[in-house]
Write an enzyme that holds these catalytic residues in place. Structure first.
Site, PDB file in Angstrom:
ATOM      1  N   ALA A 156       7.345  31.014 -17.823  1.00 18.93           N
ATOM      2  CA  ALA A 156       8.656  31.343 -18.691  1.00 18.93           C
ATOM      3  C   ALA A 156       8.289  30.368 -19.684  1.00 18.93           C
ATOM      4  CB  ALA A 156       9.886  31.363 -18.652  1.00 18.93           C
ATOM      5  N   GLU A 157       8.019  30.537 -21.249  1.00 19.01           N
ATOM      6  CA  GLU A 157       8.346  29.644 -22.021  1.00 19.01           C
ATOM      7  C   GLU A 157       9.445  28.271 -21.903  1.00 19.01           C
ATOM      8  OE1 GLU A 157       8.563  30.956 -25.765  1.00 19.01           O
ATOM      9  OE2 GLU A 157      11.081  32.347 -26.087  1.00 19.01           O
ATOM     10  N   GLY A 158       9.190  27.845 -22.320  1.00 18.46           N
ATOM     11  CA  GLY A 158       9.802  25.921 -22.379  1.00 18.46           C
ATOM     12  C   GLY A 158       9.308  25.597 -21.700  1.00 18.46           C
ATOM     13  N   LYS A 168       9.122  23.082 -18.485  1.00 19.04           N
ATOM     14  CA  LYS A 168       8.702  22.795 -17.337  1.00 19.04           C
ATOM     15  C   LYS A 168      10.125  22.200 -16.449  1.00 19.04           C
ATOM     16  CE  LYS A 168       4.405  24.632 -16.879  1.00 19.04           C
ATOM     17  NZ  LYS A 168       3.119  24.527 -15.803  1.00 19.04           N
ATOM     18  N   GLY A 169      11.058  23.140 -16.021  1.00 20.67           N
ATOM     19  CA  GLY A 169      11.655  22.368 -14.376  1.00 20.67           C
ATOM     20  C   GLY A 169      11.429  21.105 -13.763  1.00 20.67           C
ATOM     21  N   MET A 170      12.101  20.453 -13.436  1.00 19.91           N
ATOM     22  CA  MET A 170      11.645  19.574 -12.799  1.00 19.91           C
ATOM     23  C   MET A 170      11.594  19.796 -11.099  1.00 19.91           C
ATOM     24  SD  MET A 170      12.175  15.908 -14.595  1.00 19.91           S
ATOM     25  CE  MET A 170      14.167  16.105 -14.910  1.00 19.91           C
ATOM     26  N   LYS A 191      13.873  32.683 -11.236  1.00 21.43           N
ATOM     27  CA  LYS A 191      13.629  31.145 -10.635  1.00 21.43           C
ATOM     28  C   LYS A 191      13.721  30.497  -8.805  1.00 21.43           C
ATOM     29  CE  LYS A 191      16.515  29.098 -13.142  1.00 21.43           C
ATOM     30  NZ  LYS A 191      18.083  28.797 -13.832  1.00 21.43           N
ATOM     31  N   ASP A 236      25.077  34.077 -15.559  1.00 24.71           N
ATOM     32  CA  ASP A 236      25.402  34.697 -13.458  1.00 24.71           C
ATOM     33  C   ASP A 236      24.094  35.094 -13.996  1.00 24.71           C
ATOM     34  OD1 ASP A 236      26.865  35.404 -11.975  1.00 24.71           O
ATOM     35  OD2 ASP A 236      27.281  37.966 -12.406  1.00 24.71           O
TER      36      ASP A 236
END
EC number: 2.7.11.5
Length: 578
Positions: free
Chosen positions: A316-318, A320-322, A337, A372
């Site tokens: 996904a664009e954006g 990157k999460g930790m 996710k 949600d």
């Protein structure tokens, strides 16, 4: 013997489902009384109770099934007979689709999400197609041949609450003025024009909603009438909403589930879908509190989309999460996710802690500002549909959640969530276009999002722009939950003055920081990216940088106050002058 066992288990599941539906309705039917008493906390507790009750029922029935059988958990071949017996007795019910999903939940619970096939469970619904539309059972129909005032008089009579209307004449005048300004005269005066209003009232938080549509010339216009309680003087109609986008926001995936009495779910959904066809069937089931049915409808629609599409899943664009790795299918408006195997050193949280945060959001009032989610176990995707980059990403950061075969990739645990444009990307794009109005509105939405979450007793934690998204209605929504806290658990502090200059220049803070300490002054970093953003934020929401604002809202929440958070703008509210 096997046939007798199958019939016994099928009956046990059906009895459990009937019991669950009765309890669901009994909980829901308490809403009008709590609304009349202005007991807002009790109304919120009803929503949580319904969510918890489903899992309690599934656990209880599953334990009974295991205790019935000498072999413990029924074998896959026995489930074939159980499903056949269950289908025969279930199809007589008007809520059969919910019964299929209840069965699926028990099957997955006992089989630990293995042997997932349409032979053993209801991946595709076996509910017979509705032969005739029975919508009249769920709505009242009004003709306008006696004029609008006469219709409104009947409406107020039919939708009376257990407390009186504050001022019916004033509300009638407001509605007549709204109708005159929004619906053409020839439609109002047309012989074929009828108004259909759902019999059940929708309750959520501090409001009740009357929902219906105006039918004319094979067309329809939706409408929602929010009703508020003055906590003593009576109820009143706060506004009217008839734009499809405004009605869609009322049923948004970012809001708590409605408390509404539903006898024939499929017909209810059919009516609602006619009002807001852009809203998916899954989201509509969710909005009524049937979130497991919403999950089932989502999965069916997703599988059909996979069969009809050819594009590949991709990262996904954006930013990157930790904690999570996120991917999407470009042709489908959802992100997936997955929890990473290892977190950044700056994240003081465990895998079970992340799961608990997502469960908290499911049970909490989302205030229109948190997306949600649906939780999946052992989701199977066709391996050929994964891009090489995504497959590499998943294997490198979430290998423990991945099982690869020649044809498939199985993810042991993930969440799905509506895809939005990350706020940081949206702002950069608007800044590059010099679209000052969109930047202004987005920053205002960002600040309102933080404030409305705080009013709902949620502190977002990591408030960087990358953790917020922009919806198709240009609302800003929070979607990264691994650091959220109850606002009342936070310890808001000012940063102490340094004792000497070297302390201020040091790489480490010169003051102690406990786990739940929060320093509002540090939020300045949120807008350090661009001076234009900083100026707008400070103008609109500079109070978020002050200790006093956070202490004040914390004290209000701790005292039990529920602030007014309605799914429409203040500017559209009707005047309440006599």
């Amino acid at each position: 013997m096997r046939a007798r066992d199958a019939n016994l288990i099928a009956r046990l599941i059906l009895e459990g489902f009937i019991d669950y539906r009765q309890q669901f309705k009994a909980i829901t039917r308490q809403a009008p009384g709590y609304f009349a008493a202005a007991d807002w906390h009790a109304l919120q507790c009803l929503s949580v109770e319904r969510i918890d009750r489903y899992e309690e029922m599934i656990d209880g029935i599953s334990e009974k099934i295991v205790s019935l059988s000498n072999d413990g958990i029924p074998k896959p071949e026995l489930w074939l007979l159980i499903k056949e017996c269950y289908t025969e007795v279930l199809n007589q019910r008007s809520d059969a689709e919910l019964g299929e999903t209840f069965y699926n939940s028990i099957y997955c619970k006992l089989m630990q999400h293995s042997n997932i096939s349409d032979r053993h469970m209801f991946i595709q619904s076996k509910k017979p197609k509705v032969e005739a539309y029975r919508g009249e059972q769920i709505f009242r129909r009004y003709a306008l041949n006696e004029g609008v005032p006469s219709f409104l008089k009947k409406l107020f009579e039919d939708y009376g609450f257990s407390i009186p209307w504050e001022n019916k004449r004033r509300d009638s005048r407001n509605l007549m003025r709204y109708i005159r300004n929004t619906i053409p005269d020839d439609v109002v005066a047309g012989e074929g024009t009828v108004i259909e209003v759902i019999r059940s009232v929708f309750y959520r938080n501090k409001a009740a909603y009357i929902v219906g549509r105006v039918q004319f010339d094979h067309q329809s216009v939706p409408f929602v009438l929010p009703v508020l309680n003055t906590e003593g003087a009576g109820v009143y109609i706060d506004t009217a909403l008839s734009d499809e986008n405004d009605v869609s926001v009322v049923f948004s995936f970012t809001r708590a589930y409605f408390l509404v009495d539903v006898d024939i779910p499929a017909e209810f959904i059919r009516f609602l879908h006619s009002l807001i066809p852009m809203k998916s069937i899954a989201e509509l089931y969710n909005s009524l509190g049937f979130y497991k049915q919403g999950k089932a409808e989502f999965y069916r629609d997703f599988m059909d989309h996979l069969d009809a599409s050819t594009d590949q899943f991709e990262v996904a664009e954006g930013t990157k999460g930790m904690v999570m790795t996120v991917f999407t299918l470009p042709s489908y408006p959802v992100v997936f996710k997955v929890i990473k195997d290892r977190f950044s050193s700056s994240k003081n949280i465990t895998r079970s802690g992340v799961i608990n945060k997502y469960q908290l959001v499911k049970r909490h009032d989302r205030a229109g500002r948190m997306a949600d989610t649906q939780e999946f176990v052992n989701l199977v995707l066709p391996r050929k549909r994964l891009s090489a980059e995504l497959l590499c990403e998943l294997m490198s950061v979430a290998c423990s959640s991945i099982t690869l075969s020649e044809d498939d990739l199985t993810i042991s645990h993930l969440w799905t969530e509506r895809r939005m444009i990350p706020l940081n990307i949206y702002l950069n794009e608007m800044l590059s276009k010099s679209d000052e109005e969109s930047v202004y509105l987005a920053i205002n939405e960002f600040g309102k999002c933080i404030k409305e979450l705080a009013a709902a007793n949620i502190f977002a934690g990591d408030m960087l722009f990358k953790n917020f998204g922009v919806t198709r209605h240009n609302r800003v929504v929070f979607y990264d939950y691994d650091e959220i806290l109850y606002l009342t658990d936070c310890n808001f502090r000012d940063i102490p003055e340094p004792m000497y200059p070297e302390q201020e220049l040091a790489s480490e803070p010169w003051y102690s920081v406990a786990e739940q300490d929060v320093f509002p002054e540090e939020f300045k970093i949120l807008t350090a990216c661009d001076s234009r953003i900083r100026i707008i934020f400070n103008e609109l929401h500079g109070d978020l940088l002050t200790l006093s604002w956070w202490i004040n809202i914390q004290q209000k929440v701790a005292s039990g106050a529920l602030l007014d958070l309605y799914p429409y703008r203040r500017i559209v509210r009707f005047p309440r002058a006599p």
